[in-house]
Write an enzyme that holds these catalytic residues in place. Structure first.
Site, PDB file in Angstrom:
ATOM      1  N   ASP A   1     -23.852  14.424 -48.623  1.00  0.00           N
ATOM      2  CA  ASP A   1     -22.406  14.596 -48.498  1.00  0.00           C
ATOM      3  C   ASP A   1     -22.102  14.618 -47.000  1.00  0.00           C
ATOM      4  OD1 ASP A   1     -19.696  15.262 -49.191  1.00  0.00           O
ATOM      5  OD2 ASP A   1     -20.153  17.331 -48.634  1.00  0.00           O
TER       6      ASP A   1
ATOM      7  N   GLU B   1     -21.998   9.700 -50.273  1.00  0.00           N
ATOM      8  CA  GLU B   1     -20.602   9.615 -50.688  1.00  0.00           C
ATOM      9  C   GLU B   1     -19.843   8.652 -49.773  1.00  0.00           C
ATOM     10  OE1 GLU B   1     -18.755  13.369 -51.597  1.00  0.00           O
ATOM     11  OE2 GLU B   1     -16.754  12.533 -51.458  1.00  0.00           O
TER      12      GLU B   1
ATOM     13  N   ASP C   1     -21.089  22.383 -49.691  1.00  0.00           N
ATOM     14  CA  ASP C   1     -21.628  21.142 -49.123  1.00  0.00           C
ATOM     15  C   ASP C   1     -22.924  20.731 -49.816  1.00  0.00           C
ATOM     16  OD1 ASP C   1     -19.601  20.739 -47.097  1.00  0.00           O
ATOM     17  OD2 ASP C   1     -20.491  22.425 -46.009  1.00  0.00           O
TER      18      ASP C   1
END
Lengths: 161, 161
Positions: A7, A67, A139
């Site tokens: 991420d 992502e 996260d």
């Protein structure tokens, strides 16, 4: 098969590693690469790249999933995120690992069955899917969600989905 | 002192190396890292990073200067440019070279004395400043302009400006 999910963030980059055993997903590790305050932006990029390279070296994933970034509401932070994402993608490429990219919507859909799921729902579902004793940080949960999403797509691709 | 200037781009990244001898600027080399068509975006990032690493290894600059990116009119290409710029900055950081960043306006001002100078004017002025027999391509000229801009600021900082 072992998957590293990322991420990306210019201040905090979440990572999560899972192992796909037949149809089961097993938790390997997760964490957050948090850059030190007071560092210049180039120093941060170096630290982000080194951080994920260390995870790759220590955990030896077979694939990486990251992502996607959208421009969204704040173009200037999207640009910073683009830099961070660039050095993260580079880490995967330099390690010769196959890389997949998923949108936030695809990730949320895969983990929570709902493309607009909020962060708390993602945390909750990641904890449930991986049978964790407690919730990972936002996260780290997002990074594990990317890895879970990739595992789902990968299994679907192989005709077992 | 030898300066590497970089004009970042997700398809074509210009580079230019100059040597500062007392107050004189000497041309060392310039070129364009052009990614192959048909490559994925991650493959392009790897090629851009490797390209500039090769220039650093071959030409051994003491400092690197790179153009800043602004969001401008096209946010999606700015985001791509952000990724490319990230892996270029990383190359300088991994080589432990001091890195400076300049806006397009600062670069144009330094080379052409005019912050809104167009590409042809930059090419012309770079050719004149470095006493080149012919004009470098746009991307290479822009990169040499970044290096010239850094040389100017650097000399000004040392009290000789």
């Amino acid at each position: 098969m072992r998957i590293l999910g990322i991420d990306p963030g210019s201040r905090a980059t979440g990572y999560g590693v899972i192992e796909v055993c037949d149809r089961r997903l097993e938790f390997v590790c997760c964490g957050v690469i948090r850059v030190k305050t007071g560092q210049s932006f180039p120093e941060r990029l170096l630290e982000i790249n080194q951080g994920v390279c260390e995870v790759i070296e220590a955990r030896r994933p077979d694939r990486v999933a990251i992502e996607e970034v959208f421009m969204a509401r704040n173009p200037s932070s999207a640009l910073k995120l683009g830099h961070a994402r660039g050095v993260l993608i580079l880490a995967a490429m330099q390690s010769k690992l196959p890389l997949a990219e998923y949108s936030a919507r695809q990730i949320k859909q895969a983990v929570a069955g709902y493309g607009n799921a909020d962060k708390a729902q993602i945390q909750h579902m990641v904890k449930a899917i991986l049978s964790l004793a407690k919730s990972p940080s936002h996260d780290a949960a997002d990074a594990l969600a990317v890895a879970i999403c990739h595992a789902n797509y990968f299994q679907a691709d192989s005709g077992f989905g």
